[in-house]
Each structure stands twice: as C-alpha cells, then as structure tokens.
Design a protein around this motif. Sequence first.
Motif, PDB file in Angstrom:
ATOM      1  N   VAL A 162       0.818  -1.097   0.055  1.00 59.63           N
ATOM      2  CA  VAL A 162      -0.034  -0.058   0.090  1.00 59.63           C
ATOM      3  C   VAL A 162       1.136   1.286   0.130  1.00 59.63           C
ATOM      4  N   ARG A 163       0.512   2.092  -0.691  1.00 61.66           N
ATOM      5  CA  ARG A 163       1.438   3.434  -0.906  1.00 61.66           C
ATOM      6  C   ARG A 163       0.699   4.607  -0.097  1.00 61.66           C
ATOM      7  N   GLN A 164      -0.541   4.658  -0.224  1.00 57.18           N
ATOM      8  CA  GLN A 164      -1.276   5.797   0.472  1.00 57.18           C
ATOM      9  C   GLN A 164      -1.101   6.076   2.053  1.00 57.18           C
ATOM     10  N   TYR A 165      -0.908   4.914   2.537  1.00 57.17           N
ATOM     11  CA  TYR A 165      -0.802   4.970   4.049  1.00 57.17           C
ATOM     12  C   TYR A 165       0.943   4.324   4.477  1.00 57.17           C
ATOM     13  N   VAL A 204       0.005  -4.734   3.490  1.00 58.28           N
ATOM     14  CA  VAL A 204       0.098  -5.719   2.114  1.00 58.28           C
ATOM     15  C   VAL A 204      -1.057  -6.205   1.568  1.00 58.28           C
ATOM     16  N   ASN A 205      -1.227  -6.014   0.012  1.00 59.05           N
ATOM     17  CA  ASN A 205      -2.480  -6.588  -0.565  1.00 59.05           C
ATOM     18  C   ASN A 205      -2.118  -7.726  -1.410  1.00 59.05           C
ATOM     19  N   GLN A 206      -3.083  -8.715  -1.358  1.00 64.43           N
ATOM     20  CA  GLN A 206      -3.142  -9.516  -2.346  1.00 64.43           C
ATOM     21  C   GLN A 206      -3.281  -9.376  -3.720  1.00 64.43           C
ATOM     22  N   GLY A 207      -3.837  -8.270  -4.080  1.00 56.97           N
ATOM     23  CA  GLY A 207      -4.058  -7.935  -5.444  1.00 56.97           C
ATOM     24  C   GLY A 207      -3.433  -6.450  -5.723  1.00 56.97           C
ATOM     25  N   TYR A 209      -2.496  -2.410  -5.383  1.00 56.96           N
ATOM     26  CA  TYR A 209      -1.941  -1.636  -4.192  1.00 56.96           C
ATOM     27  C   TYR A 209      -3.047  -0.628  -3.759  1.00 56.96           C
ATOM     28  N   ASP A 210      -3.955  -0.133  -4.666  1.00 56.46           N
ATOM     29  CA  ASP A 210      -4.738   0.781  -4.672  1.00 56.46           C
ATOM     30  C   ASP A 210      -5.944   0.627  -3.670  1.00 56.46           C
TER      31      ASP A 210
END
Length: 252
Positions: A162-165, A204-207, A209-210
């Motif tokens: 994740v980029r936004q946080y 961390v996202n499975q798909g 990053y948005d």
Amino acid sequence: MITLKGQSELILMREAGRIASAALRLGGSMVRPGISTLELDRAMHKFILEQGATPSFLGYAGYPATACISINEQVIHGIPDHRVLCEGDIVSIDVGAIYKGYQGDNAATFPCGEISPEAQRLIDVTRRSFFEGIRYAKPGFRLGDIGFAIQSYVENEGFSVVRQYVGHGIGTEMHEDPEVPNYGMRGRGIRLMKGMTLAIEPMVNQGVYDVKVLKNGWTVVTADGKLSAHYENTLAVTDGEPEILTVCNLEE
Ligand code: MF3
Ligand code: CO
C-alpha cells in the motif's frame, strides 16, 4: 522535526510498547468464529486501563474506539462494531497505548479458525516483510533502504505494498516525523540515527495496491476487494540492532 530519544525516554517507551503489545496479544488470542469485533475492542480497552495506560486511538481525530479491527479486504481503520467474525476471516488488529506521555503502537493480522493457504501466505509475507525492512533500521542506512527492502520482498512474493498510508516516527505523539514508507529507493531519504523511534507498518495487498475509504470516513479497503494484511511494531534505532519496543507482539 525528528526528535531523538534518550535513555530516560526509552524507558517509558519500552513500557508503553509492552502495554500496547500485550493488548494486541490479548486481542489476537480472542479471535475466533462467533466473537464480535466490539468484544475484542472492549477487552483491549479494559486491559490498557488496568495497566495504568490510556488507549491512544480513542478520540484521536474523533476515532471512536480503542483498536482498529480490519477484516479481509479492509486494510486499516476498521471500526469495531457488532459484526461477528467468521471461520476463514483474516483479522488485522492495530492498537496503541500511552504510558506517562509516551506512545506504543503495533498491529498484526490473525487467522480466524481455518483460513486458506493463500490467506496464510499473505499474513506470513506481511510479517516477514517487516523483518526484512528493519535489517536497515540502523545508523549507516537511510529510510529508503527500509522501504526498498519491504517492497522488494513483498513484490517478489507476488503481492503489493500500500502506498497511500505509511509508517511514522513515534514518541510523545503517535505520529511524529519522519514518514516511513513501505516502498522506496535504496540510498534515498534521511539517514537513520541512534535515538530515532519509529513505527514500521507494512500493509500488504493480495491484488492491486490501490485502496479506497468507505463512507464512514475511516475504513480503508482494497480497491479490488482482495485481501489485505498488516504488521507493525514500534522500535528504537540504536548503535547496533534495532530494539523492538512492542515486545509482546514478537512471539508467534
Ligand atoms: N495505528 C494507526 C497508525 O499506525 C493509527 C490509528 S488511526 C486512529 O498510524 F485514528 F485510529 F488512531
Ligand atoms: Co502506526
């Protein structure tokens, strides 16, 4: 402004970290099918007060609970309520405490009953990415080295960061400078120095990053509805290896 902590402050940060991490451990130990997220929140709230500390999230920017409890596609800032956990859910708990003016902050993702192998792999990769990152949390390295290590490890495993946080400095405030991104470039960013206290927290996202924020104004979910996991500790940069202050979140 980055504040460096001396020994007397680190003593208090250790105690705040111990309490925050014992609260997380308690919440995590209660995760099971049939329990509501509000029940977990109440138990952590009571525990923190019993320890002579206060929950740092409660009332922060109007946040209404002690912990953030984020289920499945929820990334962070899930608000505890009467929702009941189900077998197969993955449950991220983020909780912080203030002790004598100093803050501890930590998070982890817990399996509810039997979960899918892929969900377990997401949890494991998220946790391991934190430890990949903190190999660089020492003098001689820069902030970008931490983010680069986390991002490289996660993306190599086929997940996204994740980029936004981002993570953050921590001390008498929950969020102090610097911001600590879980992505970045080797050799970039500020130099790490003894006495910095940081909360490093890969999401961390499975798909993809948005992410997006739900209408309650708090809960962050993955844009594609796939799973997300979180892992966070508060640590102090020392002359040598970083000292993790949220110690009770370390035992498996
Ligand atoms: N623990 C979160 C963080 O690491 C903050 C929670 S937001 C709050 O930044 F509003 F709930 F406090
Ligand atoms: Co944090």
